[in-house]
Scaffold this motif. Structure first.
Motif, PDB file in Angstrom:
ATOM      1  N   PRO A  85      53.502  30.966  47.775  1.00 13.80           N
ATOM      2  CA  PRO A  85      53.580  32.037  46.773  1.00 13.80           C
ATOM      3  C   PRO A  85      54.857  32.880  46.902  1.00 13.80           C
ATOM      4  CG  PRO A  85      51.398  31.984  47.746  1.00 13.80           C
ATOM      5  CD  PRO A  85      52.239  31.014  48.515  1.00 13.80           C
ATOM      6  N   SER A  86      55.360  33.038  48.115  1.00 17.89           N
ATOM      7  CA  SER A  86      56.573  33.834  48.331  1.00 17.89           C
ATOM      8  C   SER A  86      57.853  33.048  48.054  1.00 17.89           C
ATOM      9  CB  SER A  86      56.597  34.357  49.761  1.00 17.89           C
ATOM     10  OG  SER A  86      56.612  33.272  50.675  1.00 17.89           O
ATOM     11  N   GLY A  87      57.725  31.786  47.700  1.00 14.97           N
ATOM     12  CA  GLY A  87      58.882  30.939  47.418  1.00 14.97           C
ATOM     13  C   GLY A  87      58.850  29.689  48.274  1.00 14.97           C
ATOM     14  N   PRO A  88      59.573  28.659  47.845  1.00 13.23           N
ATOM     15  CA  PRO A  88      59.539  27.393  48.581  1.00 13.23           C
ATOM     16  C   PRO A  88      60.279  27.470  49.921  1.00 13.23           C
ATOM     17  CG  PRO A  88      61.135  27.264  46.818  1.00 13.23           C
ATOM     18  CD  PRO A  88      60.446  28.595  46.678  1.00 13.23           C
ATOM     19  N   ILE A  89      59.791  26.668  50.854  1.00  8.90           N
ATOM     20  CA  ILE A  89      60.477  26.496  52.131  1.00  8.90           C
ATOM     21  C   ILE A  89      60.907  25.036  52.180  1.00  8.90           C
ATOM     22  CG2 ILE A  89      60.228  26.449  54.643  1.00  8.90           C
ATOM     23  CD1 ILE A  89      58.344  28.823  54.372  1.00  8.90           C
ATOM     24  N   VAL A  90      62.191  24.820  52.346  1.00  8.95           N
ATOM     25  CA  VAL A  90      62.753  23.475  52.366  1.00  8.95           C
ATOM     26  C   VAL A  90      63.089  23.118  53.804  1.00  8.95           C
ATOM     27  CG1 VAL A  90      64.604  21.997  51.506  1.00  8.95           C
ATOM     28  CG2 VAL A  90      63.698  23.822  50.053  1.00  8.95           C
ATOM     29  N   VAL A  91      62.632  21.936  54.216  1.00  4.61           N
ATOM     30  CA  VAL A  91      62.856  21.472  55.584  1.00  4.61           C
ATOM     31  C   VAL A  91      63.697  20.207  55.529  1.00  4.61           C
ATOM     32  CG1 VAL A  91      61.720  20.666  57.686  1.00  4.61           C
ATOM     33  CG2 VAL A  91      60.663  22.446  56.313  1.00  4.61           C
ATOM     34  N   GLY A  92      64.697  20.142  56.372  1.00  2.00           N
ATOM     35  CA  GLY A  92      65.565  18.977  56.425  1.00  2.00           C
ATOM     36  C   GLY A  92      64.953  17.848  57.237  1.00  2.00           C
ATOM     37  N   PRO A  93      65.638  16.705  57.307  1.00  3.52           N
ATOM     38  CA  PRO A  93      65.114  15.554  58.035  1.00  3.52           C
ATOM     39  C   PRO A  93      64.996  15.794  59.540  1.00  3.52           C
ATOM     40  CG  PRO A  93      67.347  15.123  57.288  1.00  3.52           C
ATOM     41  CD  PRO A  93      66.922  16.430  56.683  1.00  3.52           C
ATOM     42  N   ASP A  94      65.650  16.841  60.028  1.00  2.83           N
ATOM     43  CA  ASP A  94      65.578  17.172  61.447  1.00  2.83           C
ATOM     44  C   ASP A  94      64.408  18.104  61.767  1.00  2.83           C
ATOM     45  OD1 ASP A  94      66.553  19.389  60.136  1.00  2.83           O
ATOM     46  OD2 ASP A  94      68.280  19.673  61.469  1.00  2.83           O
ATOM     47  N   GLY A  95      63.612  18.474  60.732  1.00  2.00           N
ATOM     48  CA  GLY A  95      62.458  19.333  60.943  1.00  2.00           C
ATOM     49  C   GLY A  95      62.772  20.812  60.958  1.00  2.00           C
ATOM     50  N   ASP A 102      63.879  29.796  60.883  1.00  2.00           N
ATOM     51  CA  ASP A 102      62.876  28.802  61.247  1.00  2.00           C
ATOM     52  C   ASP A 102      61.578  29.444  61.740  1.00  2.00           C
ATOM     53  OD1 ASP A 102      62.761  25.931  61.113  1.00  2.00           O
ATOM     54  OD2 ASP A 102      62.459  25.964  63.279  1.00  2.00           O
ATOM     55  N   ALA A 103      61.681  30.484  62.556  1.00  2.00           N
ATOM     56  CA  ALA A 103      60.490  31.162  63.070  1.00  2.00           C
ATOM     57  C   ALA A 103      59.746  31.879  61.948  1.00  2.00           C
ATOM     58  CB  ALA A 103      60.874  32.158  64.163  1.00  2.00           C
ATOM     59  N   GLU A 104      60.486  32.475  61.017  1.00  2.00           N
ATOM     60  CA  GLU A 104      59.866  33.153  59.878  1.00  2.00           C
ATOM     61  C   GLU A 104      59.163  32.143  58.967  1.00  2.00           C
ATOM     62  OE1 GLU A 104      61.324  35.587  55.945  1.00  2.00           O
ATOM     63  OE2 GLU A 104      62.509  35.806  57.776  1.00  2.00           O
ATOM     64  N   ALA A 105      59.774  30.988  58.758  1.00  2.00           N
ATOM     65  CA  ALA A 105      59.155  29.930  57.942  1.00  2.00           C
ATOM     66  C   ALA A 105      57.856  29.467  58.600  1.00  2.00           C
ATOM     67  CB  ALA A 105      60.119  28.767  57.769  1.00  2.00           C
ATOM     68  N   ASP A 106      57.887  29.313  59.903  1.00  2.00           N
ATOM     69  CA  ASP A 106      56.686  28.902  60.634  1.00  2.00           C
ATOM     70  C   ASP A 106      55.574  29.931  60.449  1.00  2.00           C
ATOM     71  OD1 ASP A 106      55.354  27.063  62.388  1.00  2.00           O
ATOM     72  OD2 ASP A 106      55.614  28.507  64.008  1.00  2.00           O
ATOM     73  N   GLN A 107      55.918  31.186  60.575  1.00  2.00           N
ATOM     74  CA  GLN A 107      54.934  32.265  60.426  1.00  2.00           C
ATOM     75  C   GLN A 107      54.365  32.285  59.010  1.00  2.00           C
ATOM     76  OE1 GLN A 107      56.532  36.213  60.620  1.00  2.00           O
ATOM     77  NE2 GLN A 107      54.563  37.138  61.113  1.00  2.00           N
ATOM     78  N   LYS A 108      55.217  32.120  57.991  1.00  2.00           N
ATOM     79  CA  LYS A 108      54.760  32.155  56.600  1.00  2.00           C
ATOM     80  C   LYS A 108      53.787  31.012  56.298  1.00  2.00           C
ATOM     81  CE  LYS A 108      58.649  34.362  54.260  1.00  2.00           C
ATOM     82  NZ  LYS A 108      59.746  34.148  53.294  1.00  2.00           N
ATOM     83  N   ILE A 109      54.121  29.819  56.733  1.00  2.00           N
ATOM     84  CA  ILE A 109      53.271  28.666  56.431  1.00  2.00           C
ATOM     85  C   ILE A 109      51.949  28.767  57.193  1.00  2.00           C
ATOM     86  CG2 ILE A 109      53.052  26.166  56.716  1.00  2.00           C
ATOM     87  CD1 ILE A 109      55.988  25.954  55.904  1.00  2.00           C
ATOM     88  N   GLU A 110      51.996  29.127  58.461  1.00  2.00           N
ATOM     89  CA  GLU A 110      50.762  29.266  59.236  1.00  2.00           C
ATOM     90  C   GLU A 110      49.881  30.375  58.646  1.00  2.00           C
ATOM     91  OE1 GLU A 110      49.535  27.484  61.840  1.00  2.00           O
ATOM     92  OE2 GLU A 110      51.254  26.161  62.051  1.00  2.00           O
ATOM     93  N   ALA A 111      50.469  31.505  58.265  1.00  2.00           N
ATOM     94  CA  ALA A 111      49.699  32.618  57.695  1.00  2.00           C
ATOM     95  C   ALA A 111      49.101  32.231  56.342  1.00  2.00           C
ATOM     96  CB  ALA A 111      50.587  33.851  57.546  1.00  2.00           C
ATOM     97  N   HIS A 112      49.851  31.463  55.544  1.00  2.00           N
ATOM     98  CA  HIS A 112      49.356  31.039  54.232  1.00  2.00           C
ATOM     99  C   HIS A 112      48.102  30.171  54.356  1.00  2.00           C
ATOM    100  CE1 HIS A 112      49.399  29.738  50.069  1.00  2.00           C
ATOM    101  NE2 HIS A 112      49.387  28.481  50.471  1.00  2.00           N
TER     102      HIS A 112
END
Length: 171
Positions: A85-95, A102-112
């Motif tokens: 909902p807060s916008g897309p998170i794009v991850v490259g082939p390296d993860g 990266d830490a903020e993306a992890d927090q957003k996805i886990e919280a969602h």
């Protein structure tokens, strides 16, 4: 580039030429992740980031999880997009998350996804366990009153069946 890709979740196997499927060797799809699919994919990509897995080469058509090369050589996926909902998170082939911490993306996805993986209220489980314990004690009392446990179980079985029937009706 030619090779075989396998899904880490449902074990689908595909023979591929670059990013095109040439042949499906095993359909897969019967197994699903125990977590929400997006969260399971995110955690798999975290393993890619940590170097535990190679770069994903495809998205499984059966379950939507990452596929990895098991034979030959295949080009990695350019990116994996997680729609939040807060916008897309794009991850490259390296993860690693692109255009985001990266830490903020992890927090957003886990919280969602936290509400979908949080166990339900345990009050009903406690009540059910208490009722079962009372029934078990009742059966134990009946068995101790009789010299023959088989007779006690025969007498107690209809009562147990009636209690089980009432519990099913309440649901």
């Amino acid at each position: 580039m030619d090779g075989v890709a396998r899904c880490i979740s449902c074990l689908r196997r595909e023979r591929r030429h670059d990013h095109d499927v040439v042949e499906v060797e095993m359909a897969g799809g019967a197994r699903k992740p125990t977590l929400p699919p997006e969260l399971a994919a995110w955690r798999t990509l975290r393993q890619v980031k940590e170097g535990e897995l190679p770069a994903p080469v495809a998205v499984c058509a059966a379950c939507g999880q990452p596929m990895f090369t098991v034979e030959g050589e295949l080009p990695p996926l350019a990116e994996w997009v997680f729609a939040l909902p807060s916008g897309p998170i794009v991850v490259g082939p390296d993860g690693v998350a692109r255009d985001a911490d990266d830490a903020e993306a992890d927090q957003k996805i886990e919280a969602h996804h936290k509400p979908s993986i949080t166990p339900p209220n345990g009050a009903s489980a406690i009540v059910l366990a208490s009722m079962l314990a009372i029934v078990a004690l009742g059966f134990g009392g009946l068995i101790s009153l009789c010299d023959c446990p088989g007779v006690a179980l025969t007498l107690a079985a209809p009562a147990g069946a009636a209690l089980a029937g009432r519990a099913r009706e309440r649901r």
